[in-house]
Scaffold this motif. Structure first.
Motif, PDB file in Angstrom:
ATOM      1  N   CYS A 146      -5.182   4.219   3.437  1.00 50.53           N
ATOM      2  CA  CYS A 146      -3.864   3.706   3.815  1.00 50.53           C
ATOM      3  C   CYS A 146      -3.382   4.392   5.090  1.00 50.53           C
ATOM      4  N   CYS A 149      -0.226   6.781   3.830  1.00 52.24           N
ATOM      5  CA  CYS A 149      -0.303   7.890   2.863  1.00 52.24           C
ATOM      6  C   CYS A 149      -1.725   8.411   2.664  1.00 52.24           C
ATOM      7  N   CYS A 165      -2.040   1.037   1.060  1.00 57.42           N
ATOM      8  CA  CYS A 165      -2.476   1.157  -0.331  1.00 57.42           C
ATOM      9  C   CYS A 165      -1.814   0.059  -1.144  1.00 57.42           C
ATOM     10  N   CYS A 170       3.938   1.628   0.578  1.00 62.51           N
ATOM     11  CA  CYS A 170       3.725   2.000   1.979  1.00 62.51           C
ATOM     12  C   CYS A 170       3.942   0.831   2.936  1.00 62.51           C
TER      13      CYS A 170
HETATM   14 ZN   LIG Z   1      -0.108   4.229   1.140  1.00 63.81          ZN
END
Ligand SMILES: [Zn+2]
Length: 184
Positions: A146, A149, A165, A170
């Protein structure tokens, strides 16, 4: 037994068991943390949820929790290497193989490829085996992380343009941040 982490569907978005296990921190970037495997009950809950430990024997102790975090660190090393298009570090691969071979009679591999673990060590061995299988036969689009993150995932979307993700977490935060920066 106290539980710190309440596991929900959004913790299992990677599309692969070993990657979901690697994603058991709130985020990997920009700095790792906070921990989601805080208590032994957190690991027991995670394993129970994906059916890796029979309910009759939860049996996660502090040592097993440490082993789980060590396995996760190995997963980060091997899949970060994969994402960076580097060879898998030999020491990390050796660690995975060591985790996979540790249990003796507490892991059953069935004819159809499914597995049963009788103990936590058996469960961790299954996670390691799944990771090794993924490294040996990665999806054509590869394992990705991702943008926001660092959680790992396999992009099985049609256009193969998944960057987050999860769009719910996110993806929306990234969009909101972009909106703020262009409307400031
Ligand atoms: Zn993420």
């Amino acid at each position: 037994m106290t539980t710190t982490t309440e596991w929900v569907e959004d913790h299992f978005v990677a599309g692969h068991l070993a990657l979901d296990f690697a994603n058991t921190v709130y985020r990997r970037w920009p700095e790792p943390g906070p921990e989601l495997l805080v208590e032994t009950a957190d690991l027991a809950g995670w394993l129970a949820l994906i059916g890796l430990v029979p309910d009759s024997e939860p049996g996660v102790d502090e040592a097993a929790l440490e082993d789980a975090r060590a396995l996760r660190a190995l997963l980060w090393r091997v899949f970060d290497a994969h994402i960076d298009d580097r060879s898998i570090p030999a020491s990390a691969l050796a660690g995975l193989l060591g985790t996979a071979r540790r249990p003796t009679d507490d892991l059953t591999l069935h004819a159809d490829g499914s597995t049963t673990a009788q103990t936590v060590q058996g469960s961790l061995a299954i996670v390691a085996l799944r990771a090794i299988a993924l490294l040996l036969d990665p999806p054509p689009q590869g394992v990705r992380a991702c943008d926001r993150c660092g959680w790992f995932f396999i992009d099985s979307s049609r256009g193969r343009r998944r960057r987050w993700c999860s769009m719910k977490t996110c993806g929306n935060q990234a969009k909101a941040a972009r909106f703020r920066s262009t409307h400031a």
